[in-house]
Design a protein around this motif. Structure first.
Motif, PDB file in Angstrom:
ATOM      1  N   GLU A  89      34.964  49.092  55.644  1.00  0.00           N
ATOM      2  CA  GLU A  89      33.644  48.720  55.115  1.00  0.00           C
ATOM      3  C   GLU A  89      33.538  49.051  53.623  1.00  0.00           C
ATOM      4  OE1 GLU A  89      31.408  46.979  56.485  1.00  0.00           O
ATOM      5  OE2 GLU A  89      32.248  46.995  58.524  1.00  0.00           O
ATOM      6  N   PHE A  90      34.161  50.154  53.244  1.00  0.00           N
ATOM      7  CA  PHE A  90      34.102  50.593  51.854  1.00  0.00           C
ATOM      8  C   PHE A  90      34.785  49.578  50.927  1.00  0.00           C
ATOM      9  CE2 PHE A  90      35.862  52.974  48.240  1.00  0.00           C
ATOM     10  CZ  PHE A  90      34.711  53.568  47.746  1.00  0.00           C
ATOM     11  N   TYR A  91      35.906  49.042  51.381  1.00  0.00           N
ATOM     12  CA  TYR A  91      36.656  48.110  50.527  1.00  0.00           C
ATOM     13  C   TYR A  91      36.163  46.667  50.596  1.00  0.00           C
ATOM     14  CZ  TYR A  91      40.001  51.289  48.591  1.00  0.00           C
ATOM     15  OH  TYR A  91      40.567  52.281  47.849  1.00  0.00           O
ATOM     16  N   LYS A  92      35.452  46.348  51.650  1.00  0.00           N
ATOM     17  CA  LYS A  92      35.060  44.959  51.908  1.00  0.00           C
ATOM     18  C   LYS A  92      34.409  44.280  50.694  1.00  0.00           C
ATOM     19  CE  LYS A  92      33.211  42.460  55.904  1.00  0.00           C
ATOM     20  NZ  LYS A  92      34.125  41.389  55.791  1.00  0.00           N
ATOM     21  N   PRO A  93      33.437  44.925  50.047  1.00  0.00           N
ATOM     22  CA  PRO A  93      32.784  44.262  48.910  1.00  0.00           C
ATOM     23  C   PRO A  93      33.759  43.861  47.798  1.00  0.00           C
ATOM     24  CG  PRO A  93      31.606  46.272  49.520  1.00  0.00           C
ATOM     25  CD  PRO A  93      32.857  46.251  50.329  1.00  0.00           C
ATOM     26  N   ASN A  94      34.801  44.665  47.572  1.00  0.00           N
ATOM     27  CA  ASN A  94      35.778  44.321  46.527  1.00  0.00           C
ATOM     28  C   ASN A  94      36.500  43.017  46.857  1.00  0.00           C
ATOM     29  OD1 ASN A  94      35.527  46.790  44.925  1.00  0.00           O
ATOM     30  ND2 ASN A  94      36.413  47.772  46.719  1.00  0.00           N
TER      31      ASN A  94
ATOM     32  N   ASN B   1      35.304  40.686  48.991  1.00  0.00           N
ATOM     33  CA  ASN B   1      34.283  39.628  48.983  1.00  0.00           C
ATOM     34  C   ASN B   1      34.097  39.066  47.580  1.00  0.00           C
ATOM     35  OD1 ASN B   1      33.822  39.921  51.666  1.00  0.00           O
ATOM     36  ND2 ASN B   1      31.897  41.061  51.481  1.00  0.00           N
ATOM     37  N   GLU B   2      34.076  39.978  46.628  1.00  0.00           N
ATOM     38  CA  GLU B   2      33.870  39.585  45.229  1.00  0.00           C
ATOM     39  C   GLU B   2      34.924  38.592  44.748  1.00  0.00           C
ATOM     40  OE1 GLU B   2      33.822  42.651  42.062  1.00  0.00           O
ATOM     41  OE2 GLU B   2      32.078  43.396  43.195  1.00  0.00           O
ATOM     42  N   LYS B   3      36.160  38.762  45.249  1.00  0.00           N
ATOM     43  CA  LYS B   3      37.244  37.856  44.847  1.00  0.00           C
ATOM     44  C   LYS B   3      37.417  36.702  45.830  1.00  0.00           C
ATOM     45  CE  LYS B   3      41.213  39.159  42.921  1.00  0.00           C
ATOM     46  NZ  LYS B   3      42.520  39.852  42.779  1.00  0.00           N
ATOM     47  N   ASN B   4      36.453  36.575  46.744  1.00  0.00           N
ATOM     48  CA  ASN B   4      36.517  35.527  47.771  1.00  0.00           C
ATOM     49  C   ASN B   4      37.743  35.608  48.666  1.00  0.00           C
ATOM     50  OD1 ASN B   4      34.250  34.026  47.964  1.00  0.00           O
ATOM     51  ND2 ASN B   4      34.770  32.736  46.183  1.00  0.00           N
TER      52      ASN B   4
ATOM     53  N   LEU C 112      44.614  43.842  46.755  1.00  0.00           N
ATOM     54  CA  LEU C 112      43.503  43.247  46.014  1.00  0.00           C
ATOM     55  C   LEU C 112      43.985  42.748  44.646  1.00  0.00           C
ATOM     56  CD1 LEU C 112      40.347  42.937  46.108  1.00  0.00           C
ATOM     57  CD2 LEU C 112      40.232  45.130  44.932  1.00  0.00           C
ATOM     58  N   LYS C 113      44.845  43.550  44.019  1.00  0.00           N
ATOM     59  CA  LYS C 113      45.320  43.238  42.665  1.00  0.00           C
ATOM     60  C   LYS C 113      46.228  42.006  42.653  1.00  0.00           C
ATOM     61  CE  LYS C 113      47.707  46.638  40.632  1.00  0.00           C
ATOM     62  NZ  LYS C 113      48.082  47.753  39.742  1.00  0.00           N
ATOM     63  N   PHE C 114      47.087  41.906  43.674  1.00  0.00           N
ATOM     64  CA  PHE C 114      48.111  40.860  43.642  1.00  0.00           C
ATOM     65  C   PHE C 114      47.774  39.650  44.518  1.00  0.00           C
ATOM     66  CE2 PHE C 114      50.389  44.816  42.514  1.00  0.00           C
ATOM     67  CZ  PHE C 114      50.771  44.451  41.230  1.00  0.00           C
ATOM     68  N   THR C 115      46.523  39.548  44.930  1.00  0.00           N
ATOM     69  CA  THR C 115      46.089  38.387  45.732  1.00  0.00           C
ATOM     70  C   THR C 115      44.902  37.757  45.013  1.00  0.00           C
ATOM     71  OG1 THR C 115      46.690  39.635  47.718  1.00  0.00           O
ATOM     72  CG2 THR C 115      45.394  37.647  48.062  1.00  0.00           C
ATOM     73  N   SER C 116      45.007  36.465  44.714  1.00  0.00           N
ATOM     74  CA  SER C 116      43.884  35.856  43.997  1.00  0.00           C
ATOM     75  C   SER C 116      42.961  35.110  44.943  1.00  0.00           C
ATOM     76  CB  SER C 116      44.376  34.949  42.873  1.00  0.00           C
ATOM     77  OG  SER C 116      45.304  34.052  43.398  1.00  0.00           O
TER      78      SER C 116
END
Ligand code: ADP
Length: 312
Positions: free
Chosen positions: A28-33, A35-38, A73-77
């Motif tokens: 849940e903590f990471y989900k918004p990050n 979501n932001e990148k779709n 998150l960093k290496f997935t667009s």
């Protein structure tokens, strides 16, 4: 962290952890990050026991998963990322699977080396110091596991890691279904010590003291009830260092119950005041020995050596 790992100065603490709660909160903590990148971010678990508690180092486990999620998150667009946790007899396997840029096979065995960035030309556009995975690997090893990856360039990446499974408590006490409790611990540590004391400072003191000796693996619990429950599921201890004065179930009562469960278990009473009566009573209820608080390092080691028959 990396220099502490390399010089063997970092240790893992044994703490109780509600696994389901831990992993769902992290998700849940990471989900918004994501979501932001779709990015479609999902969580997969192969167990439903939300009351299961394991013994591990929460901070380090959190750090490992966070590092892998940050990389995903960093290496997935776009696309998807999945966090998984699989309960197996003997271990817990976690994975972070992404549909990002992937990593060429020729870099797989170097990727956990420090200061390594897979392809400088490609990854220069991403921030990082190439230490993340080296630290991650060091932490995983402290947690008694291994880390590896499956990936091809352009095909996404899946990082897997295991940790040693040490179930403290699980809902499922039916022997037919509780294969999770048949924990096989791969262990270089020779002796298992259980410390039971309701005083945080005493726990910390004993934990730090015993951590200096690589032959001891120490589990610290803060109540008699926890100790009884834990020993019921794990008959693996050599010595239990039990405080006499505890609020819920006293050291005497705990000792009596532990001796019924495992008569061969060596019980040492920690007596606060060194009163003769305390010591007498301890021996009467089944303690094998007693040590007076404040516990001096040399006294404790001498006591452990005596009962473990080291150097005799
Ligand atoms: P950094 O702090 O530079 O990200 P890491 O040790 O975490 O360092 O990662 C090292 C390198 O491994 C990264 O620079 C990147 O090239 C590669 N890498 C790590 N995770 C992934 C991933 N999920 N997908 C693609 N490449 C990755």
């Amino acid at each position: 962290d990396i220099s502490k790992i390399e010089t063997g100065q970092l240790e893992a603490f044994n703490q109780k952890l509600l696994l389901y709660d831990f992993i769902t909160k992290l998700y849940e903590f990471y989900k918004p990050n994501f979501n932001e990148k779709n990015i479609d971010f999902s969580l997969k678990l192969n167990f439903t026991d939300n009351a299961m508690e394991i013994i591990t180092d929460e901070g380090k486990l959190n750090q490992v998963i966070s590092n892998l999620l940050s990389n995903a998150l960093k290496f997935t667009s776009d696309g998807n990322v999945e966090l998984g946790c699989i309960l197996r007899p003997g271990n817990l396997t976690f994975y972070v699977k992404d549909s990002g840029i992937g990593i060429d096979k020729s870099f797989h065995n170097k990727i956990f080396d420090r200061f390594r960035q897979a392809e400088l030309e490609i990854t220069r556009q991403y921030e990082g110091n190439g230490l993340g995975l080296a630290i991650t690997k060091g932490f995983v090893e402290l947690l008694g596991g291994e880390i590896w990856l499956e990936s091809e360039l352009g095909e996404g990446a899946t990082f897997y890691f295991t940790i040693k499974l040490n179930v403290f408590k699980s809902k499922d006490t039916n022997p037919d279904e509780s294969d999770v409790d048949e924990v096989k611990v791969i262990d270089e540590k020779q002796y298992k010590i259980l410390v039971v004391d309701d005083d945080d400072e005493s726990c910390l003191y004993l934990r730090e003291l015993l951590a200096k000796f690589p032959e001891y693996e120490t589990v610290v619990l803060t109540s008699g009830l926890d100790a009884i429950e834990y020993v019921k599921q794990h008959s693996v201890f050599d010595i239990v260092l039990l405080d006499i004065k505890m609020p819920d179930v006293s050291g005497y009562e705990t000792a009596t119950k532990l001796k019924v469960l495992h008569p061969e278990l060596t019980l040492i009473a920690q007596t606060a005041y060194a009163f003769y009566n305390d010591k007498q009573k301890a021996l009467e209820v089944g303690f094998d020995d007693y040590i007076s608080k404040p516990i001096l390092p040399e006294d404790l080691i001498r006591m452990l050596n005596k009962h473990l028959q080291i150097g005799l």
